[in-house]
Motif scaffolding. Structure first.
Motif, PDB file in Angstrom:
ATOM      1  N   SER A 159      -5.663   6.432  -3.372  1.00 46.26           N
ATOM      2  CA  SER A 159      -4.568   5.736  -2.680  1.00 46.26           C
ATOM      3  C   SER A 159      -4.807   5.678  -1.181  1.00 46.26           C
ATOM      4  N   VAL A 201       1.784   6.657  -6.763  1.00 48.50           N
ATOM      5  CA  VAL A 201       0.775   7.649  -7.154  1.00 48.50           C
ATOM      6  C   VAL A 201       1.288   9.056  -6.897  1.00 48.50           C
ATOM      7  N   SER A 237      -6.342  10.895  -7.474  1.00 45.16           N
ATOM      8  CA  SER A 237      -5.369   9.821  -7.275  1.00 45.16           C
ATOM      9  C   SER A 237      -4.970   9.688  -5.818  1.00 45.16           C
ATOM     10  N   GLU A 245      -7.318   2.963  -0.407  1.00 42.82           N
ATOM     11  CA  GLU A 245      -6.726   1.631  -0.485  1.00 42.82           C
ATOM     12  C   GLU A 245      -5.930   1.307   0.766  1.00 42.82           C
ATOM     13  N   GLU A 264       2.289   1.650  -3.432  1.00 44.04           N
ATOM     14  CA  GLU A 264       1.300   2.174  -4.365  1.00 44.04           C
ATOM     15  C   GLU A 264       1.077   3.658  -4.137  1.00 44.04           C
ATOM     16  N   HIS A 265       0.987   4.056  -2.847  1.00 44.78           N
ATOM     17  CA  HIS A 265       0.793   5.469  -2.541  1.00 44.78           C
ATOM     18  C   HIS A 265       1.979   6.296  -3.011  1.00 44.78           C
ATOM     19  N   SER A 322       0.822  -1.194   0.000  1.00 45.38           N
ATOM     20  CA  SER A 322       0.000   0.000   0.000  1.00 45.38           C
ATOM     21  C   SER A 322       0.862   1.252   0.000  1.00 45.38           C
TER      22      SER A 322
END
Length: 423
Positions: free
Chosen positions: A416, A59, A412, A419, A55-56, A52
């Protein structure tokens, strides 16, 4: 949970049935089991949190790299504009001086526009600049780099087009006053818009159409107004017409080269570093210079260069310095031109070039005492009006781009965070 249950059972059983230890020992073992269970649960959750976080981070980095036109971008664009305007104005004036004071070689006028590219080679020895990203608005394209054959084809094709274009410009400058020549060159924006519409999917807004119409009218007025007998060059009417045709042809060729250059960056080179821009300048100029030298020696014009230097009205030293400084200023122009193509678009680069063209007639009146009739003044005003119209459209596009990217980044970041919280 199944693994944790097995581990707890395995820990308790030996203590109760095999060792016969006291209750305190049982409590101690329970404490160890709970700590072990907590450790295992933490180990299982860490990969999800790491993913996570990754991914953050991705982004966030993407939103950072897609920020449209920051201060660095404006600084680079301003620098390129100054390079383009100063290089174009000074080189045109020096080129006109060369022909006015006794220069006769069209191919030499072509060579000096191209041969100065080696002064850019020291750039490659500056490590901090090699990977400098020159377009903060573009998205990085991860694809297979083009083959050597494809790159050679691009450089050779553009180089040959450039040398042909430069020869037409030299012919036009030889037979026309620099004021008339520079204002007719404003038509290159219309040609560039035409080619960009088909090659680069350039959209035409009312402001851009207004700009193109004004610049086209500005050039057409000069064709009807100019009287060769009043020009300081005193060329024949036939040569004057040849100069007009060559200048219009050069303007169309220049627009084509700009559009093809932008297309090459998007479809072939696919790089966002200043090195890509410099490579294009160097190799394209190398091909064009070789072509110009072939023309110089193949046409036989080189045989008269010694006599030309001796008969130059300002002297031999001035003859050499005129050619040297013309070469250097064309290099400055090339850096500014290609830089603006990479940062904005070929149409914007051409628009800035058109802005510089009305500057040249004013300088020609000051330094060469050329006549500035009423039609020329109207033509110059229309050219400036057309440029302002185009720049205002760029300003509107910039505001729209900032708003769209801001909304995209907010969406975005919100996605994020959801999530991360959901995991």
């Amino acid at each position: 949970m199944y693994v944790i249950h097995l581990l707890c059972t395995h820990t308790l059983s030996p203590q109760l049935y095999l060792s016969g230890t006291s209750l305190n020992s049982f409590k101690f073992d329970m404490k160890e089991a709970q700590e072990l269970q907590l450790h295992i649960m933490t180990a299982q959750l860490e990969p999800k949190e790491a993913n996570s976080t990754t991914e953050h981070t991705n982004v966030t980095s993407q939103s950072t790299t897609t920020q449209p036109r920051n201060y660095g971008w404006w600084l680079r664009v301003t620098m390129y504009i100054l390079f383009l305007l100063s290089g174009q104005s000074i080189s045109l004036l020096l080129g006109s001086l060369y022909y006015d004071k006794g220069g006769k070689s069209k191919w030499l006028g072509t060579v000096v526009q191209l041969i100065g590219f080696p002064v850019l080679l020291p750039y490659y020895f500056i490590p901090s600049l090699k990977n400098l990203k020159t377009n903060s608005t573009a998205t990085t394209i991860h694809s297979k780099p083009p083959s050597t054959l494809v790159l050679v084809s691009v450089y050779v094709s553009l180089g040959l087009l450039v040398v042909a274009d430069c020869f037409l410009y030299s012919t036009g400058l030889m037979y026309l006053p620099v004021s008339t020549y520079s204002l007719i060159c404003a038509s290159q924006l219309a040609f560039n818009a035409f080619f960009s519409f088909f090659l680069n999917s350039q959209k035409f807004t009312p402001l851009i159409v207004n700009s193109l119409v004004l610049l086209t009218i500005s050039s057409i007025l000069l064709v009807f107004e100019t009287d060769p007998s009043s020009d300081s060059s005193k060329v024949s009417k036939g040569k004057y017409v040849i100069g007009l045709i060559c200048t219009v042809g050069a303007s169309s060729g220049y627009g084509l080269v700009l559009s093809l250059t932008q297309l090459a960056f998007k479809k072939v080179l696919k790089k966002e570093t200043f090195t890509a821009v410099m490579d294009l300048i160097i190799y394209q100029s190398l091909v064009a210079t070789l072509g110009a030298l072939v023309g110089l020696f193949g046409s036989g014009e080189w045989k008269g260069l010694k006599t030309e230097m001796e008969e130059f009205e300002l002297g031999k030293v001035s003859y050499i310095m005129t050619l040297v400084w013309t070469t250097l200023m064309w290099d400055v122009f090339a850096v500014g031109c290609v830089g603006l193509i990479f940062e904005v678009s070929s149409l914007f680069s051409n628009a800035i070039s058109v802005l510089g063209l009305p500057i040249v007639p004013v300088l020609a009146v000051i330094f060469f005492h050329e006549k500035m009739g009423g039609i020329k003044v109207i033509s110059m005003v229309l050219a400036i009006w057309g440029f302002v119209s185009y720049v205002y459209q760029q300003y509107l596009d910039d505001l729209k781009s900032k708003l769209e990217d801001r909304n995209k980044n907010e969406a975005s970041n919100a996605s994020s965070l959801q999530e991360v919280n959901g995991s």
